[in-house]
Design a protein around this motif. Structure first.
Motif, short mmCIF file in Angstrom:
data_model
loop_
_atom_site.label_atom_id
_atom_site.label_comp_id
_atom_site.label_asym_id
_atom_site.label_seq_id
_atom_site.Cartn_x
_atom_site.Cartn_y
_atom_site.Cartn_z
N VAL A 43 35.27 -32.62 -22.79
CA VAL A 43 36.51 -32.34 -24.05
C VAL A 43 36.24 -31.67 -24.63
CG1 VAL A 43 38.67 -32.52 -24.01
CG2 VAL A 43 37.58 -34.13 -22.03
N GLY A 44 35.81 -32.76 -25.79
CA GLY A 44 35.78 -31.86 -27.17
C GLY A 44 35.51 -33.44 -28.35
N ILE A 45 36.35 -32.86 -29.63
CA ILE A 45 36.54 -34.17 -29.97
C ILE A 45 37.46 -34.02 -30.55
CG2 ILE A 45 35.71 -35.03 -32.38
CD1 ILE A 45 32.98 -32.97 -32.10
N ARG A 46 38.27 -35.54 -30.61
CA ARG A 46 39.70 -36.28 -31.61
C ARG A 46 39.79 -36.47 -32.31
NH1 ARG A 46 42.06 -40.19 -27.51
NH2 ARG A 46 41.28 -41.59 -29.64
N TYR A 47 40.40 -35.79 -33.98
CA TYR A 47 40.42 -36.14 -34.48
C TYR A 47 41.74 -36.41 -34.88
CZ TYR A 47 36.56 -33.51 -35.61
OH TYR A 47 35.74 -32.45 -35.58
N ASP A 48 42.35 -38.63 -35.69
CA ASP A 48 43.28 -38.46 -35.45
C ASP A 48 43.55 -39.35 -36.64
OD1 ASP A 48 44.48 -38.27 -32.57
OD2 ASP A 48 43.10 -40.05 -32.39
N PHE A 49 44.62 -39.03 -37.47
CA PHE A 49 44.78 -40.21 -38.60
C PHE A 49 46.60 -40.71 -38.23
CE2 PHE A 49 46.27 -36.26 -39.16
CZ PHE A 49 47.61 -36.58 -40.68
N ALA A 50 47.02 -41.42 -39.32
CA ALA A 50 48.60 -42.10 -39.22
C ALA A 50 48.92 -41.47 -40.18
CB ALA A 50 47.79 -43.64 -39.44
N THR A 51 50.77 -41.91 -40.85
CA THR A 51 50.95 -40.76 -42.02
C THR A 51 51.37 -41.97 -42.32
OG1 THR A 51 53.08 -41.49 -40.82
CG2 THR A 51 51.76 -38.91 -40.50
N ALA A 52 51.52 -42.25 -43.61
CA ALA A 52 52.29 -43.00 -44.80
C ALA A 52 53.34 -43.86 -43.81
CB ALA A 52 52.83 -42.76 -46.26
N TYR A 53 54.09 -43.14 -42.83
CA TYR A 53 55.18 -43.14 -42.31
C TYR A 53 55.14 -44.48 -41.10
CZ TYR A 53 58.46 -41.53 -46.19
OH TYR A 53 58.40 -41.24 -47.08
#
Length: 91
Positions: free
Chosen positions: A11-21
């Motif tokens: 498929v590819g690459i997934r980039y994730d992060f969590a916001t301050a909220y």
């Protein structure tokens, strides 16, 4: 801020992060260079609540808008232009 990078074979690459909220956002960069902007469900970070596929020019515009508020740089160097539509109020 920590960005998680997850290879997705075939498929590819997934980039994730969590916001301050606490909301999780991500980009899924497909092998064919297509990019999906994803917002995960608030109650389950494994479920995609919203997904928007962005074309290269749309990605460039979004990057510009996030990197610098409109109107604070040279308008001739932008990849997009503002369009205003004026209408009259109807009585």
């Amino acid at each position: 801020m920590e960005v998680e990078q997850t290879p997705l074979p075939g498929v590819g690459i997934r980039y994730d992060f969590a916001t301050a909220y606490g909301r999780r956002l991500g980009l899924l960069v497909h092998r064919d260079e297509r990019v999906d902007l994803v917002v995960y469900a608030e109650n389950d970070p494994d479920i995609v609540a919203e997904s928007v596929t962005l074309q290269p020019q749309e990605r460039a515009v979004l990057v510009e808008l996030l990197a610098l508020p409109p109107g604070e740089d040279d308008p001739e160097s932008r990849t997009h232009h503002r369009t205003w539509q004026l209408t009259e109020d109807q009585p």
